[in-house]
Design a protein around this motif. Structure first.
Motif, PDB file in Angstrom:
ATOM      1  N   GLU A  88       0.842  -1.203   0.000  1.00  0.00           N
ATOM      2  CA  GLU A  88       0.000   0.000   0.000  1.00  0.00           C
ATOM      3  C   GLU A  88       0.878   1.255   0.000  1.00  0.00           C
ATOM      4  OE1 GLU A  88      -3.718   2.140   0.145  1.00  0.00           O
ATOM      5  OE2 GLU A  88      -3.087   0.171  -0.553  1.00  0.00           O
ATOM      6  N   TYR A  89       1.919   1.254   0.798  1.00  0.00           N
ATOM      7  CA  TYR A  89       2.875   2.368   0.813  1.00  0.00           C
ATOM      8  C   TYR A  89       3.470   2.570  -0.586  1.00  0.00           C
ATOM      9  CZ  TYR A  89       7.547   4.378   1.313  1.00  0.00           C
ATOM     10  OH  TYR A  89       8.688   5.118   1.147  1.00  0.00           O
ATOM     11  N   SER A  90       3.876   1.485  -1.206  1.00  0.00           N
ATOM     12  CA  SER A  90       4.498   1.552  -2.521  1.00  0.00           C
ATOM     13  C   SER A  90       3.534   2.037  -3.596  1.00  0.00           C
ATOM     14  CB  SER A  90       5.031   0.170  -2.915  1.00  0.00           C
ATOM     15  OG  SER A  90       6.001  -0.240  -1.987  1.00  0.00           O
ATOM     16  N   ARG A  91       2.291   1.664  -3.468  1.00  0.00           N
ATOM     17  CA  ARG A  91       1.267   2.084  -4.428  1.00  0.00           C
ATOM     18  C   ARG A  91       1.185   3.615  -4.474  1.00  0.00           C
ATOM     19  NH1 ARG A  91      -4.281   3.009  -4.652  1.00  0.00           N
ATOM     20  NH2 ARG A  91      -4.620   2.749  -2.421  1.00  0.00           N
ATOM     21  N   HIS A  92       1.371   4.241  -3.336  1.00  0.00           N
ATOM     22  CA  HIS A  92       1.308   5.704  -3.260  1.00  0.00           C
ATOM     23  C   HIS A  92       2.674   6.356  -3.530  1.00  0.00           C
ATOM     24  CE1 HIS A  92      -2.802   5.808  -1.821  1.00  0.00           C
ATOM     25  NE2 HIS A  92      -2.488   4.805  -1.024  1.00  0.00           N
ATOM     26  N   SER A  93       3.747   5.771  -3.022  1.00  0.00           N
ATOM     27  CA  SER A  93       5.061   6.407  -3.154  1.00  0.00           C
ATOM     28  C   SER A  93       5.668   6.224  -4.544  1.00  0.00           C
ATOM     29  CB  SER A  93       6.028   5.875  -2.092  1.00  0.00           C
ATOM     30  OG  SER A  93       6.284   4.498  -2.281  1.00  0.00           O
ATOM     31  N   GLY A  94       5.333   5.152  -5.234  1.00  0.00           N
ATOM     32  CA  GLY A  94       5.894   4.890  -6.565  1.00  0.00           C
ATOM     33  C   GLY A  94       5.685   6.014  -7.564  1.00  0.00           C
ATOM     34  N   PRO A  95       4.444   6.468  -7.755  1.00  0.00           N
ATOM     35  CA  PRO A  95       4.220   7.568  -8.700  1.00  0.00           C
ATOM     36  C   PRO A  95       4.933   8.864  -8.294  1.00  0.00           C
ATOM     37  CG  PRO A  95       2.167   6.426  -8.235  1.00  0.00           C
ATOM     38  CD  PRO A  95       3.189   5.891  -7.280  1.00  0.00           C
ATOM     39  N   ILE A  96       5.053   9.092  -7.006  1.00  0.00           N
ATOM     40  CA  ILE A  96       5.743  10.304  -6.539  1.00  0.00           C
ATOM     41  C   ILE A  96       7.235  10.178  -6.848  1.00  0.00           C
ATOM     42  CG2 ILE A  96       6.261  11.766  -4.537  1.00  0.00           C
ATOM     43  CD1 ILE A  96       3.600  10.558  -3.318  1.00  0.00           C
ATOM     44  N   ALA A  97       7.781   8.984  -6.633  1.00  0.00           N
ATOM     45  CA  ALA A  97       9.192   8.750  -6.946  1.00  0.00           C
ATOM     46  C   ALA A  97       9.460   8.978  -8.431  1.00  0.00           C
ATOM     47  CB  ALA A  97       9.589   7.337  -6.549  1.00  0.00           C
ATOM     48  N   THR A  98       8.596   8.481  -9.267  1.00  0.00           N
ATOM     49  CA  THR A  98       8.760   8.672 -10.709  1.00  0.00           C
ATOM     50  C   THR A  98       8.733  10.156 -11.053  1.00  0.00           C
ATOM     51  OG1 THR A  98       7.686   6.548 -11.161  1.00  0.00           O
ATOM     52  CG2 THR A  98       7.780   8.131 -12.973  1.00  0.00           C
ATOM     53  N   ARG A  99       7.763  10.846 -10.499  1.00  0.00           N
ATOM     54  CA  ARG A  99       7.606  12.280 -10.777  1.00  0.00           C
ATOM     55  C   ARG A  99       8.826  13.082 -10.319  1.00  0.00           C
ATOM     56  NH1 ARG A  99       5.412  15.498  -7.165  1.00  0.00           N
ATOM     57  NH2 ARG A  99       3.981  13.963  -6.293  1.00  0.00           N
ATOM     58  N   THR A 100       9.467  12.670  -9.246  1.00  0.00           N
ATOM     59  CA  THR A 100      10.611  13.424  -8.713  1.00  0.00           C
ATOM     60  C   THR A 100      11.952  12.938  -9.268  1.00  0.00           C
ATOM     61  OG1 THR A 100      10.755  12.033  -6.728  1.00  0.00           O
ATOM     62  CG2 THR A 100       9.383  14.024  -6.592  1.00  0.00           C
ATOM     63  N   GLY A 101      11.921  11.947 -10.162  1.00  0.00           N
ATOM     64  CA  GLY A 101      13.147  11.494 -10.819  1.00  0.00           C
ATOM     65  C   GLY A 101      13.725  10.196 -10.315  1.00  0.00           C
ATOM     66  N   GLY A 102      13.080   9.522  -9.354  1.00  0.00           N
ATOM     67  CA  GLY A 102      13.584   8.258  -8.838  1.00  0.00           C
ATOM     68  C   GLY A 102      13.289   7.104  -9.782  1.00  0.00           C
TER      69      GLY A 102
END
Length: 171
Positions: A88-102
Motif C-alpha cells: 500500500e505504501y508503494s502504491r502511493h510512493s511509486g508515482p511520486i518517486a517517478t515524478r521526482t526522478g527516482g
C-alpha cells in the motif's frame, strides 16, 4: 517470509519516512536494535555530501508479520501483514518517486546470507537511483508522500537505507 510477485511493482519501496528516530528492540541484551525511521544526525550528514551528482539508495527491508496500525484506524481493521501494508505504501510512493526522478535500478528477494549476522534476514533489497539529492529530497518532502508514509512505519520490522555514489564496477 515469502515475497509475492504482487509486491514487486515498480518503485515498490522508495522507502524513507523522515518522521521519527531509531526504535530499539525490546531486549537490548539478546536482540539487536531495529531501525525503521531515519536518524536526524545521519539525515543532516547526508545533506552535507555532494548534492549535484547522481545517488543510489540501497534499501534493505524486513516486514512485520502483522502490520501495526493505530488501534481503531481503518487500516488496523484490515488485519494486513507487513508486506500488504508495504505494498500500500508503494502504491502511493511509486508515482511520486517517478515524478521526482527516482528509478528502481535493482530489486531482489534475498534467499540466504552467506556472510553477515544470522539474525539479519531481509524480505526485499533494492536500489533506487536519483539524479541528485534534490530529487530524493523532493520525494520525502512531498506532502502526498508524507500523507502515506505511515504505511511504511506500520509495515517495517527493520530496515537499512544506505546512500551510495554510483561507480563503475572494478575491473
Amino acid at each position: 517470509m515469502k515475497l509475492t510477485t504482487k509486491f514487486a511493482v515498480p518503485f515498490v519501496a522508495v522507502a524513507f519516512a523522515f518522521s521519527a528516530a531509531v526504535s530499539a528492540a525490546e531486549d537490548h541484551q539478546t536482540m539487536p536494535s531495529t531501525y525503521v525511521n531515519s536518524d536526524a544526525k545521519a539525515y543532516a550528514a547526508m545533506q552535507k555530501l555532494p548534492a549535484d551528482q547522481p545517488l543510489h539508495m540501497l534499501n534493505m527491508i524486513r516486514f512485520k508479520d502483522k502490520a501495526s496500525y493505530e488501534k481503531g484506524s481503518e487500516f488496523a481493521a484490515k488485519g494486513w501483514t507487513g508486506e500488504q501494508a508495504y505494498t500500500e505504501y508503494s502504491r502511493h510512493s511509486g508515482p511520486i518517486a517517478t515524478r521526482t526522478g527516482g528509478k528502481v535500478v535493482y530489486f531482489g528477494m534475498p534467499q540466504l546470507t552467506l556472510i553477515g549476522p544470522e539474525h539479519e534476514k531481509w524480505d526485499a533489497i533494492f536500489i533506487v537511483s536519483y539524479p541528485n539529492l534534490a530529487s530524493f529530497l523532493a520525494l520525502v518532502g512531498d506532502p502526498e508522500y508524507k500523507k502515506h508514509a505511515f504505511h511504511r512505519s506500520a509495515a517495517v520490522a527493520d530496515s537499512r537505507l544506505v546512500r551510495m555514489a554510483p561507480a563503475p564496477a572494478p575491473k
